[in-house]
Motif scaffolding. Structure first.
Motif, PDB file in Angstrom:
ATOM      1  N   LEU A 193     -10.022 -21.212  -4.692  1.00 36.65           N
ATOM      2  CA  LEU A 193     -10.559 -20.565  -3.552  1.00 36.65           C
ATOM      3  C   LEU A 193     -12.330 -20.605  -3.424  1.00 36.65           C
ATOM      4  O   LEU A 193     -12.857 -20.655  -2.295  1.00 36.65           O
ATOM      5  CB  LEU A 193      -9.904 -19.094  -3.599  1.00 36.65           C
ATOM      6  N   ASP A 194     -12.550 -20.166  -4.420  1.00 36.87           N
ATOM      7  CA  ASP A 194     -14.361 -20.538  -4.610  1.00 36.87           C
ATOM      8  C   ASP A 194     -14.873 -21.603  -4.234  1.00 36.87           C
ATOM      9  O   ASP A 194     -15.814 -21.801  -3.177  1.00 36.87           O
ATOM     10  CB  ASP A 194     -14.693 -20.170  -5.912  1.00 36.87           C
ATOM     11  N   GLU A 195     -14.330 -22.801  -4.474  1.00 38.71           N
ATOM     12  CA  GLU A 195     -14.816 -23.962  -3.717  1.00 38.71           C
ATOM     13  C   GLU A 195     -14.448 -24.334  -2.427  1.00 38.71           C
ATOM     14  O   GLU A 195     -15.278 -24.746  -1.695  1.00 38.71           O
ATOM     15  CB  GLU A 195     -13.886 -25.387  -4.623  1.00 38.71           C
ATOM     16  N   LEU A 196     -13.379 -23.710  -1.866  1.00 38.86           N
ATOM     17  CA  LEU A 196     -13.015 -23.923  -0.377  1.00 38.86           C
ATOM     18  C   LEU A 196     -13.995 -23.053   0.299  1.00 38.86           C
ATOM     19  O   LEU A 196     -14.448 -23.630   1.439  1.00 38.86           O
ATOM     20  CB  LEU A 196     -11.457 -23.254  -0.164  1.00 38.86           C
ATOM     21  N   ARG A 197     -14.277 -22.249  -0.241  1.00 35.92           N
ATOM     22  CA  ARG A 197     -15.410 -21.103   0.679  1.00 35.92           C
ATOM     23  C   ARG A 197     -16.687 -21.072   0.196  1.00 35.92           C
ATOM     24  O   ARG A 197     -17.650 -20.354   0.538  1.00 35.92           O
ATOM     25  CB  ARG A 197     -14.917 -19.838   0.366  1.00 35.92           C
ATOM     26  N   ALA A 198     -17.008 -22.264  -0.585  1.00 33.11           N
ATOM     27  CA  ALA A 198     -18.357 -22.192  -1.217  1.00 33.11           C
ATOM     28  C   ALA A 198     -19.614 -22.061   0.060  1.00 33.11           C
ATOM     29  O   ALA A 198     -20.645 -21.558  -0.308  1.00 33.11           O
ATOM     30  CB  ALA A 198     -18.689 -23.667  -1.717  1.00 33.11           C
ATOM     31  N   ASP A 199     -19.371 -22.622   1.289  1.00 37.90           N
ATOM     32  CA  ASP A 199     -20.126 -22.525   2.497  1.00 37.90           C
ATOM     33  C   ASP A 199     -20.179 -21.346   3.344  1.00 37.90           C
ATOM     34  O   ASP A 199     -20.620 -21.605   4.349  1.00 37.90           O
ATOM     35  CB  ASP A 199     -20.319 -23.897   2.981  1.00 37.90           C
TER      36      ASP A 199
END
Ligand code: C5P
Length: 306
Positions: A193-199
């Protein structure tokens, strides 16, 4: 449960699994956790824990769910619960722990947390340590973010990492639960989830929608359906590729709404009532899916036998 083989002094407790009807996830905190705004609801699927006095510590697991990945040592949450109460009270006597599992393992329904919640009640009773519910809730929060809710049960708003609870009023709802063959470890799903929302500039909503709370209060599944939301769903779908097709089939079979349960990959499908849940279950079974019917909310952890 084979009562007749148990010593007189055994204590039995059980705790329910849970689903998150709303699961909003804030940005990653400095301590690695994520602040949540969630609505927990306990379901009528139970973990049963039997504790018996013993010469040495042991743990065994039975049940009709996939038991493969359950640790049988100090990493097991039931064993950790015993250790935490031992630490808090100074008790050192050994116990034999038997866990009978019905909640899918590694599925996002809080099965391990339910084991911890039931064990806290059982060990407090076995050892007559007299810890209050408030003291047990404090220990529960140390054991895991979902453990306090599974002690309390019912329906609750969860904040913080899930351990700050406020009860919510809800009438009953009917569900079809579809376990996955795969297990997902919660930290991995949060990481994805953190990767998907990095930006993305993630903002956690402050409160649950009034229309959602009203639908719970009135027990209206049609009104509840559009409000079910899980911010972790995409991360779970990315990690368990069969899940999207399972959810799609639930909708084709007439479910009012389908969702990933917690961090997944168990699916929860909302039905109009028990008869409708039966019909959805029959259609899914025809397509080769193992699934169980359940209702919510259920009560929290409680003693079954002293
Ligand atoms: O609290 P619990 O031990 O069940 O959490 C398991 C893992 O899930 C944590 O180590 C953390 O990586 C993640 N988690 C999180 N935010 C939460 C709850 C759990 O990041 N609110």
């Amino acid at each position: 449960m084979p009562f007749r083989h148990l010593p007189e002094s055994s204590v039995i407790a059980r705790a329910p699994g849970k689903i998150n009807l709303v699961l909003r996830v804030g940005p990653r905190r400095a301590d690695g956790y994520h602040d949540l705004l969630t609505c927990f609801q306990a379901v009528d699927i139970w973990e049963t824990i039997t504790l018996s006095p013993a010469e040495e510590f042991s743990i065994a697991v039975t049940g009709d769910v996939n038991l493969g990945e359950i640790p049988l040592d100090g990493n097991n949450l039931a064993m950790k619960a015993v250790a935490a109460v031992a630490q808090a009270t100074g008790r050192t006597d050994a116990v034999a722990i038997l866990i009978d599992k019905k909640v899918p393992v590694g599925g996002g329904m809080g099965g391990g947390s339910a084991d911890a919640a039931a064990t806290l009640l059982a060990i407090n009773e076995l050892w007559q340590t007299g810890l209050s519910q408030v003291e047990l809730l404090d220990i529960a929060a140390e054991l895991g973010s979902d453990v306090p809710f599974l002690l309390e049960g019912g329906t609750a708003l969860g904040r913080g990492r899930g351990e700050i609870l406020e009860p919510i009023k809800s009438l009953a709802f009917s569900w079809v639960i579809v376990p996955s063959m795969e297990h997902l470890a919660t930290p991995g799903v949060y990481g994805r989830l953190d990767e998907l929302r990095a930006d993305v500039d993630v903002v956690l909503p402050e409160s649950l929608p009034d229309a959602f709370l009203d639908a719970l209060y009135r027990g209206d599944p049609e009104a509840l359906a559009p409000h079910l939301i899980n911010d972790m769903a995409q991360a779970s779908l990315d990690l368990e590729l069969e899940l999207e097709a399972t959810l799609e089939k639930g909708l084709q079979c007439g479910a009012l709404a389908v969702m990933v349960s917690g961090s997944g990959p168990t699916s929860a499908m909302l039905a109009r009532d028990d008869a409708h849940a039966n019909a959805i279950q029959a259609s899914l079974r025809d397509q080769g899916h193992h699934c169980v019917i359940t209702s919510s909310p259920a009560r929290g952890a409680h003693l079954v036998r002293r």
